[in-house]
Design a protein around this motif. Structure first.
Motif, mmCIF file in Angstrom:
data_model
loop_
_atom_site.group_PDB
_atom_site.id
_atom_site.type_symbol
_atom_site.label_atom_id
_atom_site.label_comp_id
_atom_site.label_asym_id
_atom_site.label_seq_id
_atom_site.Cartn_x
_atom_site.Cartn_y
_atom_site.Cartn_z
ATOM 1 N N MET A 166 36.549 -16.106 40.163
ATOM 2 C CA MET A 166 35.946 -14.822 39.889
ATOM 3 C C MET A 166 35.835 -14.574 38.384
ATOM 4 S SD MET A 166 37.089 -11.042 41.012
ATOM 5 C CE MET A 166 37.453 -10.048 39.612
ATOM 6 N N TYR A 184 32.499 -13.640 36.087
ATOM 7 C CA TYR A 184 32.487 -12.377 35.346
ATOM 8 C C TYR A 184 32.156 -12.627 33.876
ATOM 9 C CZ TYR A 184 34.262 -7.983 33.435
ATOM 10 O OH TYR A 184 34.394 -6.789 32.769
ATOM 11 N N GLU A 206 32.609 -11.682 45.568
ATOM 12 C CA GLU A 206 33.047 -10.758 44.524
ATOM 13 C C GLU A 206 31.890 -9.843 44.134
ATOM 14 O OE1 GLU A 206 36.139 -10.524 43.625
ATOM 15 O OE2 GLU A 206 36.721 -12.270 44.801
ATOM 16 N N TYR A 231 33.756 -0.908 47.742
ATOM 17 C CA TYR A 231 33.512 -1.875 46.664
ATOM 18 C C TYR A 231 34.275 -1.506 45.396
ATOM 19 C CZ TYR A 231 29.766 -3.497 49.641
ATOM 20 O OH TYR A 231 29.058 -3.989 50.694
ATOM 21 N N ASN A 232 34.797 -2.527 44.716
ATOM 22 C CA ASN A 232 35.373 -2.316 43.391
ATOM 23 C C ASN A 232 34.258 -1.811 42.490
ATOM 24 O OD1 ASN A 232 37.921 -3.300 44.072
ATOM 25 N ND2 ASN A 232 37.295 -5.402 43.689
#
Length: 88
Positions: free
Chosen positions: A1, A5, A52, A71-72
């Protein structure tokens, strides 16, 4: 992840830097067009196996926050903007 990012931030930084401080920076429609997003993008991504996902709670400064559900999320686009800092 973390690797994705970092790559995403590196890819988006030039676009954010070019737009930061301009009226478009605050416009959800602009970013939806610019990044090819639609309102169901996170659900679609999840359906197609993208694990993600990151939502933006305040994508439009002229409107209230979005319900990002499960969701984040970051608060707004500024959290994704990479600031060049020089330490003295």
């Amino acid at each position: 992840m973390l690797n994705s990012y970092v790559r995403a931030k590196a890819t988006l930084h030039p676009r954010f830097a070019q737009t930061y401080g301009k009226l478009q920076w605050y416009c959800l429609d602009f970013w939806a067009r610019e990044l090819g997003l639609d309102t169901g993008i996170l659900d679609s991504a999840k359906t197609y196996g993208i694990a993600e996902l990151l939502a933006i709670r305040h994508p439009d400064s002229q409107k209230g926050p979005w319900d990002t559900g499960l969701y984040n999320a970051v608060e707004d686009f500024r959290e994704l903007y990479i600031h060049d800092r020089v330490t003295k």
